[in-house]
Design an enzyme around this catalytic site. Structure first.
Site, PDB file in Angstrom:
ATOM      1  N   GLY A   1       2.075   2.210   5.300  1.00 38.52           N
ATOM      2  CA  GLY A   1       3.287   1.196   5.508  1.00 38.52           C
ATOM      3  C   GLY A   1       4.444   1.903   6.712  1.00 38.52           C
ATOM      4  O   GLY A   1       4.590   0.901   7.596  1.00 38.52           O
TER       5      GLY A   1
ATOM      6  N   GLY B   1       0.756  -1.107   0.150  1.00 39.57           N
ATOM      7  CA  GLY B   1       0.067   0.057   0.090  1.00 39.57           C
ATOM      8  C   GLY B   1       0.672   1.130   0.151  1.00 39.57           C
ATOM      9  O   GLY B   1       1.955   1.175  -0.466  1.00 39.57           O
ATOM     10  N   SER B   2       0.215   2.164   0.737  1.00 39.64           N
ATOM     11  CA  SER B   2       0.947   3.461   0.596  1.00 39.64           C
ATOM     12  C   SER B   2       2.202   3.859   1.545  1.00 39.64           C
ATOM     13  O   SER B   2       2.304   3.092   2.627  1.00 39.64           O
ATOM     14  CB  SER B   2       0.171   4.879   0.882  1.00 39.64           C
ATOM     15  OG  SER B   2      -0.271   4.616   2.358  1.00 39.64           O
ATOM     16  N   ARG B   3       3.063   4.633   1.089  1.00 40.23           N
ATOM     17  CA  ARG B   3       4.260   4.940   2.095  1.00 40.23           C
ATOM     18  C   ARG B   3       3.796   5.534   3.397  1.00 40.23           C
ATOM     19  O   ARG B   3       4.116   4.886   4.432  1.00 40.23           O
ATOM     20  CB  ARG B   3       5.141   6.030   1.415  1.00 40.23           C
ATOM     21  CG  ARG B   3       6.376   6.051   2.268  1.00 40.23           C
ATOM     22  CD  ARG B   3       7.269   7.131   1.163  1.00 40.23           C
ATOM     23  NE  ARG B   3       8.468   7.548   1.881  1.00 40.23           N
ATOM     24  CZ  ARG B   3       9.264   8.247   1.012  1.00 40.23           C
ATOM     25  NH1 ARG B   3       9.064   8.647  -0.107  1.00 40.23           N
ATOM     26  NH2 ARG B   3      10.510   8.488   1.502  1.00 40.23           N
TER      27      ARG B   3
ATOM     28  N   CYS C   1       2.236  -0.633  -8.874  1.00 38.39           N
ATOM     29  CA  CYS C   1       3.331  -0.296  -7.834  1.00 38.39           C
ATOM     30  C   CYS C   1       4.648  -0.186  -8.939  1.00 38.39           C
ATOM     31  O   CYS C   1       5.557   0.483  -8.696  1.00 38.39           O
ATOM     32  CB  CYS C   1       3.806  -1.291  -6.687  1.00 38.39           C
ATOM     33  SG  CYS C   1       3.296  -2.919  -7.185  1.00 38.39           S
TER      34      CYS C   1
ATOM     35  N   GLU D   1       5.881   9.254  -5.202  1.00 42.87           N
ATOM     36  CA  GLU D   1       5.055   8.302  -6.040  1.00 42.87           C
ATOM     37  C   GLU D   1       3.459   9.145  -6.254  1.00 42.87           C
ATOM     38  O   GLU D   1       2.995   9.308  -5.390  1.00 42.87           O
ATOM     39  CB  GLU D   1       4.823   7.029  -5.584  1.00 42.87           C
ATOM     40  CG  GLU D   1       3.909   6.402  -6.257  1.00 42.87           C
ATOM     41  CD  GLU D   1       3.618   4.949  -5.530  1.00 42.87           C
ATOM     42  OE1 GLU D   1       3.765   3.716  -6.067  1.00 42.87           O
ATOM     43  OE2 GLU D   1       3.232   4.840  -4.408  1.00 42.87           O
TER      44      GLU D   1
ATOM     45  N   GLU E   1       5.439  -3.089   0.973  1.00 52.01           N
ATOM     46  CA  GLU E   1       5.683  -2.738  -0.386  1.00 52.01           C
ATOM     47  C   GLU E   1       4.902  -1.491  -0.474  1.00 52.01           C
ATOM     48  O   GLU E   1       3.809  -1.498  -0.117  1.00 52.01           O
ATOM     49  CB  GLU E   1       5.266  -3.740  -1.148  1.00 52.01           C
ATOM     50  CG  GLU E   1       5.797  -3.613  -2.345  1.00 52.01           C
ATOM     51  CD  GLU E   1       5.114  -3.194  -3.397  1.00 52.01           C
ATOM     52  OE1 GLU E   1       4.910  -2.229  -3.675  1.00 52.01           O
ATOM     53  OE2 GLU E   1       4.442  -3.922  -4.197  1.00 52.01           O
TER      54      GLU E   1
END
Lengths: 518, 518
Positions: A240, A235-237, A296, A385, A259
């Site tokens: 995460g 998922g998202s930074r 991704c 991103e 990830e």
């Protein structure tokens, strides 16, 4: 929800999937679970762990294959529901069913091959001076119950029975899934398929549970439960790193395999640009806009030496973006974040072209920007991103400037080089720099599309993932949920079969450091 | 200090080693470095990395062997200085020289064997339907410059050229050591030996540096330097967790391999106690008091079913402690912490016996305590590591209570079982519980003494280490400093030799998942 074989309805927030094509919400409603459900699922997983981890490789392989069969039996219903919940085309989702079952079968193969045991034996040397050497053996054991967070963009392959679940179950770890809000109906179908396989194979019910809930609420409760010993997340930074922080703050810190974020630079070397700039521009946009760019590994960055050939590439890409159909994104939230991300790119780079606006609430308008290397290196926004079909072309003065752009990059899942034979020297200079930044280097292709096989690495340095030493796709993913244990002078009768005398499991083992099947 | 081949004197706090036998400080004085030295060492390491990691396995193996030879050439001077700085006997330190050079040579062997490359090849399947498979290959690359923190208790084997340094250098990572204050003269000698080996082998100077400084100051600066990509540490739980937190707070979090805290439970099963309780009591105290108990694998906990046989064991241990010679500890600081730790144990458990008081400032008075399982489970103090020759005997009602004591234990480096043949059923019940708690299970021996070999695991769940998935001793330690990279459709001419066609390096490789040397 599914808790240790029981279907359980939550009592919390009501959620409904959103149909991006129809622009409407889908029935039925699902409801969030709470801490009591986390408690039940984790208690059941911990209770199941001893029996589950003691199963043979063959038995776990058969279990994974049964999950695959149960999913295949639901194929049409799954594709229909997932398509409604995500807006992804049926063909893509049919492929994803195959990928999901293929992953499960790959881990069955890995289990049967047996090297996952990491068997090592250093036999005793009773006559060694000055001290005898004891008998020392090593094998891998599973970490314990694993929490898996389903992703929005792969409702099957990175979700309830996706790669993280398959690799954790293969390793001998019970799994508690937090399903993604974006596809609860798909999750329910797959959750039942897995739970049925647990029962079909006579495994302890706590081997698998699936919950609905918020990330900060139920998700954090799951990651901080002391019975959970590792976490898989896609998922998202932001989300995460929140899980990484929660796991690090536990009394017993645990590994988190998150990830997260990657812009997947694509390098167009001079020879390739000289011979096929227009072709590359069109192919690039096909990769960029596929699935509304919700991969991704989406190519969010193009790096090349400035000049007429790069102009040709950009012109072709501009044409292709102009002609690309506007497609819906997975959820209104993702579409809103994408729109915000494009605004941020627009502030620091020059707009080349936007795609067709479309008419849906979640339509993804593709976006292509251009900038120079100095601007790129100075902009945080251009390295962030933007999840969706946007990309930035960075025009460099020469190869040295390309190298300096690489040195300033954060960690990435992939880097792509387009080369002709005449570009090999330049590619050879860039590869060592890229090896330090990415998990996968590919030539003359596009990063979207991740082959599920033994040699794949879907990973990379932070922020691509939270742990660059592993991969979330491919055979080696099983290693994330194992750790080595050493057995010293253990009586023969008490040795696990993987490291017993006579090699009863027929494994490749390392004896005194040398591989052998003897 | 040694920075990239240059001898550099710090300008900070003056430190002198303490001779525990003489009770005096040793000349010469050394001085702490500061941030500018961290900057120089890290810049040099980063500059060296590209060239160093590109060396062949053979060249790095020869380098490690040269370090070993340079250390052997200093053996007498090293043993003399280390003995003065630590109070450890010359025989022990002579053995430690052998262990240190043995470690370096083990990693030379691991390099030459070549499996560290993790070579995998999934050849292209151009005719596969519905999509062709690209050519996918995988190998390992080193993480980057590594910071190593020397330990106090192994001035050679876990210090400047110890296991962490050897495994990081083997992996292709430059190393910056923060030497321990307790043995600066030994560190200088070894630091010069490594630095000379760098020059002897024509390697880039930045491959190795060694600094003096405080943990919170220079140590934190080192761990948070963005050029450092991993950390090896052996020491206290407090200091280790501080480094873990510092590393987690970086823009790019990095792995920390901290080996910290363990009380190494020893289980005496009924049959073993019935036949040799007194013998076990004496042997236990020999392990407990060896090196003043300053081993991470010191047996700080004994667990058995209460009864006359256990009384016999305790009586024998009591006798042995009474007869054990008082020996000095490494430093006044360690001795003071030990004394405090014993007071904390005394508050919650019953004192069985103290050793002779001795007359030195740093003398270690051995201490043996006894308690019941309920008291043990309720006491944090009794589970905390007390670094030195103290231990607690936990008297259990039955096997079930032993199992429940295990379930309440934190992670440990080792667990030891003393068994007779009649104890196998009971041992078989306890082993699966112990596998979840420890890195090494050993039978009918003592945990002190860690064999350096291919199958060793010196590690374990938190707080024994910060990363249970690895080992800091033995061949697999090299894996801590590597990560996998995938190569997709890379032109033959550009493939690294480990994964090139024709297997030019003669490696074991995994082709389509199957091991082969073809």
């Amino acid at each position: 929800m599914v808790i240790a074989g029981e279907l359980v309805a939550g009592g919390g927030t009501e959620i409904r999937a959103f149909d991006p094509n129809a622009g409407t919400e889908l029935e039925p409603a699902y409801r969030y679970g709470d801490d009591s459900h986390v408690e039940q699922a984790c208690a059941a997983a911990a209770a199941a762990f001893g029996e589950y981890r003691a199963t043979t490789s063959e038995r776990r392989a058969a279990f994974l294959e049964r999950i695959a069969e149960n999913i295949e039996a639901l194929r049409d219903a799954l594709v229909a529901r997932a398509s409604a919940e995500t807006g992804l085309p049926a063909a893509r989702l049919t492929g994803e069913v195959g990928r999901t079952t293929g992953q499960l079968r790959l881990f069955a193969e890995v289990l049967r091959e047996g090297s996952w045991n990491g068997a090592r034996i250093d036999p005793a040397l009773p006559d060694r001076a000055p001290l005898p050497r004891p008998d020392i053996r090593q094998r891998a054991v599973p970490l314990g119950p694993v929490a898996v967070f389903g992703a929005s963009n792969f409702p099957l392959a990175f979700s309830v029975a996706g790669g993280d679940t398959a690799s954790a179950l293969a390793a001998g770890c019970p799994v508690v899934v937090k399903a993604h809000d974006a596809h609860p109906g798909t999750s329910e179908l797959v959750g039942r398929a897995v739970s049925d396989a647990v029962a079909d194979c006579g495994l302890p019910a706590g081997t698998f549970s699936m919950l609905f809930g918020s990330g900060p609420g139920l998700g954090t409760a799951l990651v901080t439960d002391p019975r959970i010993k590792a976490v898989g997340f896609t998922g998202s930074r932001f989300a995460g790193m929140a899980l990484v922080a929660a796991a690090a703050g536990r009394q017993e810190p645990i590994p988190v395999y998150a990830e997260m974020s990657s812009i997947n630079p694509v390098f167009l070397l001079d020879g390739a640009l000289a011979t096929r700039a227009a072709e590359l521009g069109a192919a690039f946009v096909a990769s960029l806009t596929m699935g509304s760019g919700q991969f991704c590994t989406n190519p969010g960055l193009v790096i090349a030496v400035d000049g007429p050939d790069l102009d040709t590439f950009v012109a072709a890409a501009k044409d292709a973006v102009g002609q690309a159909q506007a497609t819906p994104m997975l959820t209104p939230n993702i579409a809103a974040n994408y729109a915000k991300g494009v605004v941020a790119l627009d502030a620091d780079a020059d707009l080349v072209v936007r795609g067709a606006p479309g008419d849906g609430r979640t339509t993804c308008r593709a976006a292509l920007f251009s900038t120079d290397a100095t601007t790129f290196r100075g902009s945080e926004a251009l390295q962030a991103e933007v999840f969706g079909a946007s990309s930035v072309v960075v025009r460099c003065a020469d190869t040295a400037e390309m190298a300096s752009v690489i040195s300033g990059l954060e960690g990435q899942l992939t880097a792509t080089l387009h080369v002709d034979d005449s570009d090999h020297d330049q590619a050879a200079e860039l590869m060592p720099l890229l090896e330090l930044k990415v998990g996968r280097i590919l030539f003359n292709g596009w990063p979207t599309g991740v082959e599920v096989c033994h040699a794949m690495v879907h990973g990379g340095p932070s922020p691509a993932t939270s742990d660059s030493r592993t991969t979330s796709v491919g055979g080696r993913a099983i290693e994330r949920f194992l750790r080595p244990v050493c057995y010293q002078n253990v009586p023969k009768a008490l040795l696990p079969s993987a490291i017993a005398d006579g090699n009863p499991d027929g494994l490749w083992r390392r004896i005194d450091g040398q591989l052998t099947q003897d």
